[in-house]
Design an enzyme around this catalytic site. Structure first.
Site, PDB file in Angstrom:
ATOM      1  N   CYS A 106     -10.796  -2.916  -4.117  1.00  0.00           N
ATOM      2  CA  CYS A 106      -9.878  -3.952  -4.631  1.00  0.00           C
ATOM      3  C   CYS A 106     -10.637  -5.189  -5.081  1.00  0.00           C
ATOM      4  CB  CYS A 106      -8.841  -4.313  -3.574  1.00  0.00           C
ATOM      5  SG  CYS A 106      -7.596  -3.019  -3.356  1.00  0.00           S
ATOM      6  N   GLU A 162      -3.048  -4.678  -3.021  1.00  0.00           N
ATOM      7  CA  GLU A 162      -3.609  -5.583  -4.032  1.00  0.00           C
ATOM      8  C   GLU A 162      -3.631  -4.923  -5.403  1.00  0.00           C
ATOM      9  OE1 GLU A 162      -4.791  -4.765  -1.074  1.00  0.00           O
ATOM     10  OE2 GLU A 162      -6.080  -6.329  -0.221  1.00  0.00           O
ATOM     11  N   GLU A 173       0.376   5.296   0.533  1.00  0.00           N
ATOM     12  CA  GLU A 173      -0.577   6.321   0.967  1.00  0.00           C
ATOM     13  C   GLU A 173      -0.184   7.690   0.430  1.00  0.00           C
ATOM     14  OE1 GLU A 173      -1.003   5.771   5.229  1.00  0.00           O
ATOM     15  OE2 GLU A 173      -2.151   3.932   4.866  1.00  0.00           O
ATOM     16  N   CYS A 207     -10.279  -4.561   0.510  1.00  0.00           N
ATOM     17  CA  CYS A 207     -11.365  -3.574   0.564  1.00  0.00           C
ATOM     18  C   CYS A 207     -12.289  -3.757  -0.643  1.00  0.00           C
ATOM     19  CB  CYS A 207     -10.788  -2.163   0.604  1.00  0.00           C
ATOM     20  SG  CYS A 207     -10.211  -1.566  -1.003  1.00  0.00           S
ATOM     21  N   CYS A 214      -4.074   0.563  -2.534  1.00  0.00           N
ATOM     22  CA  CYS A 214      -3.877  -0.634  -1.711  1.00  0.00           C
ATOM     23  C   CYS A 214      -2.822  -1.548  -2.335  1.00  0.00           C
ATOM     24  CB  CYS A 214      -5.179  -1.414  -1.602  1.00  0.00           C
ATOM     25  SG  CYS A 214      -6.491  -0.567  -0.713  1.00  0.00           S
ATOM     26  N   ASN A 272       0.845  -1.198   0.000  1.00  0.00           N
ATOM     27  CA  ASN A 272       0.000   0.000   0.000  1.00  0.00           C
ATOM     28  C   ASN A 272       0.879   1.246   0.000  1.00  0.00           C
ATOM     29  OD1 ASN A 272       0.677  -0.779   2.694  1.00  0.00           O
ATOM     30  ND2 ASN A 272      -0.945   0.494   3.519  1.00  0.00           N
TER      31      ASN A 272
HETATM   32  N1  THU Z   1      -5.135  -1.475   2.649  1.00  0.00           N
HETATM   33  C1  THU Z   1      -4.566  -2.304   1.729  1.00  0.00           C
HETATM   34  O1  THU Z   1      -3.510  -2.003   1.149  1.00  0.00           O
HETATM   35  N2  THU Z   1      -5.184  -3.480   1.457  1.00  0.00           N
HETATM   36  C2  THU Z   1      -6.271  -3.955   2.130  1.00  0.00           C
HETATM   37  O2  THU Z   1      -6.694  -5.069   1.892  1.00  0.00           O
HETATM   38  C3  THU Z   1      -6.915  -3.112   3.142  1.00  0.00           C
HETATM   39  C4  THU Z   1      -6.393  -1.744   3.291  1.00  0.00           C
HETATM   40  C5  THU Z   1      -4.404  -0.259   3.019  1.00  0.00           C
HETATM   41  C6  THU Z   1      -5.002   1.036   2.568  1.00  0.00           C
HETATM   42  C7  THU Z   1      -4.422   1.997   3.591  1.00  0.00           C
HETATM   43  O3  THU Z   1      -3.119   2.388   3.188  1.00  0.00           O
HETATM   44  C8  THU Z   1      -4.281   1.166   4.843  1.00  0.00           C
HETATM   45  O4  THU Z   1      -4.310  -0.182   4.408  1.00  0.00           O
HETATM   46  C9  THU Z   1      -5.365   1.413   5.884  1.00  0.00           C
HETATM   47  O5  THU Z   1      -6.615   1.310   5.311  1.00  0.00           O
END
Ligand code: THU
Length: 134
Positions: free
Chosen positions: A89, A55, A44, A86, A53, A42
């Site tokens: 994704c 994925e 940000e 999420c 994310c 991920n």
């Molecule tokens: N996130 C992911 O990368 N994958 C997931 O399956 C759930 C959430 C990340 C997004 C964000 O950077 C952090 O986790 C918190 O939501």
């Protein structure tokens, strides 16, 4: 490729997570049908909604290199609970990779096996676009 190997590679990708806002690191490892491996983490952004994310990072890397047929994706985080993708994704995986195997893991390295159709029943997809009333 074994799921244990995918777990190791996803954990390596997680080390690259850029998550200063949530402090929640996620890694993903995606295997193509032809045996190529793509990882993601991920990433940000200070404009929060621009975060991507793990994925989608892995999947977009693969598609950008010409891959279209996928086998499975393993997801890892530091959490005790099983990490689960999420909604955004789920839609993107379903659309670009179809009904692949999704392996959810927890911090202890335990695994739960799902299909995208378990996580996103009644998915909207390309074929849905041609079903409008004429
Ligand atoms: N996130 C992911 O990368 N994958 C997931 O399956 C759930 C959430 C990340 C997004 C964000 O950077 C952090 O986790 C918190 O939501």
């Amino acid at each position: 490729m074994s799921n244990e190997k995918l777990l190791t590679l996803a954990r390596e990708a997680l080390q690259h997570s850029y998550s200063p806002y949530s402090q929640f690191r996620v890694g993903a490892a995606l295997l193509t049908d032809s045996g190529r491996l793509f990882t993601g983490c991920n990433i940000e952004n200070s404009s929060f909604s621009l975060t991507i994310c793990a994925e989608r990072t892995a999947l977009f890397k693969a598609v950008s290199e010409g891959e279209t047929v996928f086998s499975k994706m393993l997801i890892v985080s530091d959490a005790d609970d099983f990490i689960t993708p999420c909604g955004a994704c789920r839609q993107v995986i379903s659309d670009l990779a179809g009904n692949i195997d999704i392996i959810l893991t927890n911090a202890r390295g335990e695994m739960q096996h799902k299909k995208i159709s378990d996580l996103l029943p009644l998915a909207f997809g390309q074929e849905s676009l041609s079903k409008k009333h004429k």
